[in-house]
Design a protein around this motif. Structure first.
Motif, mmCIF file in Angstrom:
data_model
loop_
_atom_site.group_PDB
_atom_site.id
_atom_site.type_symbol
_atom_site.label_atom_id
_atom_site.label_comp_id
_atom_site.label_asym_id
_atom_site.label_seq_id
_atom_site.Cartn_x
_atom_site.Cartn_y
_atom_site.Cartn_z
ATOM 1 N N GLY A 108 21.724 37.014 53.668
ATOM 2 C CA GLY A 108 22.707 35.940 53.583
ATOM 3 C C GLY A 108 23.900 36.186 54.489
ATOM 4 N N ILE A 109 24.289 37.447 54.638
ATOM 5 C CA ILE A 109 25.406 37.800 55.517
ATOM 6 C C ILE A 109 25.015 37.580 56.966
ATOM 7 C CG2 ILE A 109 27.017 39.626 56.165
ATOM 8 C CD1 ILE A 109 26.306 40.963 53.433
ATOM 9 N N ALA A 110 23.819 38.047 57.338
ATOM 10 C CA ALA A 110 23.341 37.862 58.712
ATOM 11 C C ALA A 110 23.248 36.380 59.055
ATOM 12 C CB ALA A 110 21.985 38.540 58.882
ATOM 13 N N HIS A 111 22.718 35.600 58.130
ATOM 14 C CA HIS A 111 22.552 34.161 58.335
ATOM 15 C C HIS A 111 23.907 33.490 58.527
ATOM 16 C CE1 HIS A 111 21.721 29.955 57.061
ATOM 17 N NE2 HIS A 111 20.534 30.169 57.614
ATOM 18 N N ARG A 112 24.870 33.822 57.677
ATOM 19 C CA ARG A 112 26.186 33.203 57.782
ATOM 20 C C ARG A 112 26.913 33.658 59.045
ATOM 21 N NH1 ARG A 112 28.249 28.689 57.381
ATOM 22 N NH2 ARG A 112 30.365 28.511 56.589
ATOM 23 N N TYR A 113 26.701 34.906 59.435
ATOM 24 C CA TYR A 113 27.333 35.405 60.662
ATOM 25 C C TYR A 113 26.827 34.618 61.877
ATOM 26 C CZ TYR A 113 29.217 38.664 64.104
ATOM 27 O OH TYR A 113 29.911 39.205 65.158
ATOM 28 N N ALA A 114 25.536 34.342 61.901
ATOM 29 C CA ALA A 114 24.979 33.573 63.013
ATOM 30 C C ALA A 114 25.517 32.147 63.029
ATOM 31 C CB ALA A 114 23.458 33.557 62.930
ATOM 32 N N GLN A 115 25.833 31.615 61.852
ATOM 33 C CA GLN A 115 26.409 30.278 61.786
ATOM 34 C C GLN A 115 27.868 30.258 62.239
ATOM 35 O OE1 GLN A 115 25.509 29.454 57.595
ATOM 36 N NE2 GLN A 115 24.217 27.750 58.255
ATOM 37 N N THR A 116 28.631 31.264 61.815
ATOM 38 C CA THR A 116 30.070 31.254 62.079
ATOM 39 C C THR A 116 30.444 31.903 63.407
ATOM 40 O OG1 THR A 116 30.332 33.315 60.802
ATOM 41 C CG2 THR A 116 30.639 31.227 59.623
ATOM 42 N N ARG A 117 29.578 32.769 63.943
ATOM 43 C CA ARG A 117 29.853 33.455 65.205
ATOM 44 C C ARG A 117 28.654 33.338 66.142
ATOM 45 N NH1 ARG A 117 35.301 35.385 65.586
ATOM 46 N NH2 ARG A 117 35.978 35.797 63.442
#
Length: 312
Positions: A108-117
């Motif tokens: 979930g962290i990796a996924h959100r990081y790809a969305q936000t950065r």
């Protein structure tokens, strides 16, 4: 021979720690590993060693993990994605794009990081993706928190290992018994701050809902074992279908803990993906399934926009 570098950062008042295995060639790409429940930055074992032959490898203890601070459950994946970026900057990896693998809780962290950065990421691997808790295991995860709070450690360890390694009845899963013993001992023996970290991380996960927007446009690999019943193949297909350039791989003779059970194969798969090699025709996995909008390594027919297409 890779050498280690360590870094500490503070984001929003919470401490994170990172560890880089530096490749002898300074110009190789960097792979970032974000682990699952109780995963520590220096405990990736053979899987990490395979990756270190080709890349710089950056492993993390974000708030809630390992040697980092405990993170209250009220702070979600957006906070953790920010903490990851802060730690990458502190380690000097923020100056270029990185490849990010999130395993289980860490997906979930990796996924959100790809969305936000998106400009900071070259590719994403979601291993046993747990972007939200499937209904089939929701009550088990809640019960694991209750058992932990009651100090019933043997029952807690048994249930936690069972949830992670839940697989198709009667299936052959390589090294599952050995991995089960390791996980059982790890869960049974957690004390002090690690108990609080598990409790808060699990409560956070139970509250977590997927963030479908913005869609991830960098290359995505979604992978799990063919016998995984914690994050089963259909859930993985749903995750992959929400990305514009994704491929799904199901590994033979594995479940949710593929990188522990088959570290050499998992390392080979990630290396091929990161370096742009074809994933088609690998002996250790089912035919690759591609999102219809994803460009494959070879031409293939068009399909409906939300479909996943199997390729031999």
């Amino acid at each position: 021979m890779a050498f280690e570098e360590f870094v500490v950062s503070g984001y929003g008042g919470y401490r994170s720690e990172g560890r880089t295995l530096r490749h002898r060639d300074p110009d190789v790409d960097t792979v970032v590993l974000i682990g699952g429940a109780l995963q520590r930055k220096a405990a990736w074992g053979r899987f990490e060693a395979v990756l270190a032959e080709r890349f710089h490898v950056f492993t993390v203890d974000l708030p809630g993990w390992g040697d980092a601070d405990t993170l209250p459950a009220a702070l979600g994946v957006d906070f953790l994605a920010g903490a990851l970026h802060d730690l990458l900057e502190a380690a000097g990896h923020g100056r270029g794009q990185v490849h990010v693998l999130g395993a289980s809780y860490g997906s979930g962290i990796a996924h959100r990081y790809a969305q936000t950065r998106p400009c900071a990421v070259r590719s994403i691997v979601l291993a046993g993706p747990l972007l939200w808790v499937p209904d089939a295991v929701r009550e088990d995860l809640r019960r694991s928190v209750d058992l932990l709070e009651d100090g019933r450690m043997e029952e807690f360890a048994e249930l936690s290992a069972d949830v992670i390694l839940r697989s198709t009845p009667g299936a052959r899963v390589t090294r599952q018994a050995a991995v089960r013993r390791i996980l059982h001992s790890m869960f049974r023996d957690i004390v002090g701050a690690d108990r609080e970290k598990y409790r808060h991380n699990t409560l956070r996960l139970l509250r977590q809902t997927p963030s479908p927007q913005p869609p991830i446009t960098v290359p995505v690999l979604v992978v799990t074992g063919e016998h995984d019943r914690f994050t089963p193949p259909d859930l993985c297909r749903e995750v992959a279908s929400a990305c514009t350039d994704a491929r799904l791989v199901l590994a033979y003779d594995a479940d949710h803990a593929m990188h522990l059970e088959l570290p050499a194969r998992a390392g080979d798969l990630l290396t091929r993906f990161v370096t742009g090699e074809s994933l088609d025709g690998l002996s250790y996995c089912h035919p690759v399934e591609y999102t219809a909008t994803a460009p494959s390594e070879s031409a293939r027919p068009e399909a409906a926009p939300s479909a996943l297409t199997a390729m031999a």
